[in-house]
Design an enzyme around this catalytic site. Structure first.
Site, PDB file in Angstrom:
ATOM      1  N   ARG A  51       0.284  -3.986  -8.388  1.00  0.00           N
ATOM      2  CA  ARG A  51       0.866  -2.649  -8.285  1.00  0.00           C
ATOM      3  C   ARG A  51       1.968  -2.523  -7.242  1.00  0.00           C
ATOM      4  O   ARG A  51       3.048  -2.002  -7.516  1.00  0.00           O
ATOM      5  CB  ARG A  51      -0.216  -1.611  -7.899  1.00  0.00           C
ATOM      6  CG  ARG A  51      -0.966  -1.006  -9.015  1.00  0.00           C
ATOM      7  CD  ARG A  51      -2.368  -0.711  -8.556  1.00  0.00           C
ATOM      8  NE  ARG A  51      -2.992  -1.966  -8.214  1.00  0.00           N
ATOM      9  CZ  ARG A  51      -3.565  -2.754  -9.120  1.00  0.00           C
ATOM     10  NH1 ARG A  51      -3.668  -2.379 -10.349  1.00  0.00           N
ATOM     11  NH2 ARG A  51      -4.072  -3.927  -8.784  1.00  0.00           N
ATOM     12  N   THR A  52       1.667  -2.926  -6.028  1.00  0.00           N
ATOM     13  CA  THR A  52       2.551  -2.563  -4.922  1.00  0.00           C
ATOM     14  C   THR A  52       3.925  -3.215  -5.073  1.00  0.00           C
ATOM     15  O   THR A  52       4.952  -2.565  -4.889  1.00  0.00           O
ATOM     16  CB  THR A  52       1.902  -2.954  -3.580  1.00  0.00           C
ATOM     17  OG1 THR A  52       0.562  -2.450  -3.575  1.00  0.00           O
ATOM     18  CG2 THR A  52       2.656  -2.368  -2.416  1.00  0.00           C
ATOM     19  N   LYS A  80       7.178 -24.204   4.803  1.00  0.00           N
ATOM     20  CA  LYS A  80       7.778 -25.219   5.696  1.00  0.00           C
ATOM     21  C   LYS A  80       7.617 -24.830   7.153  1.00  0.00           C
ATOM     22  O   LYS A  80       8.127 -25.498   8.047  1.00  0.00           O
ATOM     23  CB  LYS A  80       9.268 -25.373   5.377  1.00  0.00           C
ATOM     24  CG  LYS A  80       9.564 -25.750   3.944  1.00  0.00           C
ATOM     25  CD  LYS A  80      11.071 -25.656   3.688  1.00  0.00           C
ATOM     26  CE  LYS A  80      11.362 -25.479   2.220  1.00  0.00           C
ATOM     27  NZ  LYS A  80      12.728 -25.002   1.984  1.00  0.00           N
ATOM     28  N   ARG A 101       4.430  -7.656   2.353  1.00  0.00           N
ATOM     29  CA  ARG A 101       2.950  -7.734   2.389  1.00  0.00           C
ATOM     30  C   ARG A 101       2.585  -9.080   2.969  1.00  0.00           C
ATOM     31  O   ARG A 101       3.152 -10.116   2.590  1.00  0.00           O
ATOM     32  CB  ARG A 101       2.367  -7.609   0.980  1.00  0.00           C
ATOM     33  CG  ARG A 101       0.877  -7.935   0.957  1.00  0.00           C
ATOM     34  CD  ARG A 101       0.215  -7.621  -0.326  1.00  0.00           C
ATOM     35  NE  ARG A 101       0.082  -6.195  -0.511  1.00  0.00           N
ATOM     36  CZ  ARG A 101      -0.607  -5.639  -1.516  1.00  0.00           C
ATOM     37  NH1 ARG A 101      -1.232  -6.401  -2.389  1.00  0.00           N
ATOM     38  NH2 ARG A 101      -0.684  -4.323  -1.626  1.00  0.00           N
ATOM     39  N   HIS A 129      -1.855   0.257   4.886  1.00  0.00           N
ATOM     40  CA  HIS A 129      -1.137   0.169   3.599  1.00  0.00           C
ATOM     41  C   HIS A 129      -0.527   1.560   3.365  1.00  0.00           C
ATOM     42  O   HIS A 129      -0.997   2.340   2.547  1.00  0.00           O
ATOM     43  CB  HIS A 129      -2.134  -0.209   2.497  1.00  0.00           C
ATOM     44  CG  HIS A 129      -1.525  -0.587   1.182  1.00  0.00           C
ATOM     45  ND1 HIS A 129      -0.203  -0.358   0.848  1.00  0.00           N
ATOM     46  CD2 HIS A 129      -2.081  -1.191   0.103  1.00  0.00           C
ATOM     47  CE1 HIS A 129       0.021  -0.799  -0.375  1.00  0.00           C
ATOM     48  NE2 HIS A 129      -1.103  -1.307  -0.861  1.00  0.00           N
TER      49      HIS A 129
HETATM   50  N1   CP Z   1      -3.370  -0.975  -4.542  1.00  0.00           N
HETATM   51  C1   CP Z   1      -2.792  -2.168  -4.306  1.00  0.00           C
HETATM   52  O1   CP Z   1      -2.363  -2.474  -3.186  1.00  0.00           O
HETATM   53  O2   CP Z   1      -2.749  -2.989  -5.404  1.00  0.00           O
HETATM   54  P1   CP Z   1      -2.076  -4.434  -5.458  1.00  0.00           P
HETATM   55  O3   CP Z   1      -2.876  -5.328  -4.534  1.00  0.00           O
HETATM   56  O4   CP Z   1      -2.131  -4.855  -6.894  1.00  0.00           O
HETATM   57  O5   CP Z   1      -0.669  -4.296  -4.947  1.00  0.00           O
END
Ligand code: CP
Length: 303
Positions: A51-52, A80, A101, A129
């Site tokens: 998703r993110t 590396k 991320r 998040h």
């Molecule tokens: N909700 C969420 O962070 O989903 P993903 O890990 O798929 O990005």
């Protein structure tokens, strides 16, 4: 230059502006479809995501911009030995804004410290998040018509679930909010989050049984047990199915108690709940793109 590392980077007033902008984007999409022409978003994902990453990329494409990036640290020069600090100094030469991320808490803050472009924290370890929280809040705001005066139940892995840390911090800034934290003892909400609630004088209770909490809730936020953050598999296997929300349990909930989940779901919500009008977890995904469009515009000062 602004970054989005935690929801606290925006005041309550600025968050409302952002949600109103997301509403306007939804209602007048053509107005925004070229607003980021020529701009580039870099998605730097050192951890898996469906998703993110794709939601940020869709958001930038919807704004007329384009995207570059990598979906895994394994295909970047991190293998590396390149540091996040060096990577972001390089990416700053390629892109106008970046979403990162990373499995380590604080990685997005390190990136921001070395970046010359705005950084969006797309999840840093078990810490925060923020864009997930903003889309969770927009979903609640749209479904309930307010972000104040409600009891929010948060169920599952409250220790490692970064989305709930961000959500509790952000929602505790609104009037009349109380929380019920539903978790096994080992997966309780961390002290650094409950300390914030103490400081702000926010009511919360901690329970183990989901059935005890359900009738009093206005929102129920389910989470999965975060397998990737456990040190041993035995503990994960013992805890992973601790909570399973099904229609029988949901029968005790208020008629307007909406069910949210950041997804991915594993077993914690039975598929039969998907047809319940209170199930809002796929609606969250829709609001995610709109809210991330609003975040990109705000950080690029194009709102
Ligand atoms: N909700 C969420 O962070 O989903 P993903 O890990 O798929 O990005």
């Amino acid at each position: 230059m602004r970054h989005l590392l935690t929801p606290q980077d925006f005041s309550v007033e600025e968050l409302e502006d952002l949600f109103v902008l997301a509403d306007d984007i939804e209602n007048n999409s053509a107005k925004y479809s070229h607003i980021c022409d020529g701009k580039k978003l870099a998605t730097l994902f050192y951890e898996p995501s469906t998703r993110t990453r794709l939601s940020h990329e869709t958001a930038m494409i919807n704004l007329g911009g384009s995207v570059i990036g990598f979906p895994s640290g394994n295909v970047s020069s991190a293998t590396k030995g390149e540091s996040v600090a060096d990577t972001i100094r390089v990416i700053s030469c390629f892109a106008d804004i970046a979403a990162i991320r990373h499995p380590k808490e604080g990685a997005a803050a390190v990136a921001a410290a070395y970046s010359s472009i705005p950084i969006i924290n797309a999840g840093d370890g078990g810490h925060q998040h923020p864009t997930q929280t903003l889309l969770d809040m927009q979903t609640i705001r749209r479904l309930k018509g307010r972000l104040s005066d409600m009891t929010i139940g948060i169920c599952g892995d409250l220790k490692f679930g970064r989305t709930v840390h961000s959500l509790v911090e952000a929602m505790s800034r609104y009037e009349g909010i109380s929380f019920v934290f539903i978790s096994p003892q080992e997966l309780r909400m961390p002290d650094y989050v409950t300390d914030i609630l103490h400081d702000r004088g926010i009511d919360y209770e901690e329970v183990t049984k989901l059935e005890d909490a359900i009738p009093k809730l206005d929102v129920l936020y389910m989470t999965r047990v975060q397998k990737e953050r456990f040190f041993n598999e035995e503990d994960y296997i013992r805890l992973k199915d601790f909570y399973i929300l099904d229609e029988k349990k949901l029968a005790a909930a208020k008629p307007d108690c909406y069910i949210l989940h950041p997804l991915p779901r594993v077993n914690e919500i039975a598929p039969e709940v998907d047809n319940d009008p209170r199930a809002a977890y796929f609606l969250q995904v829709k609001y995610g793109v709109l809210v991330r469009m609003a975040v990109i515009l705000t950080l690029l000062e194009r709102n």
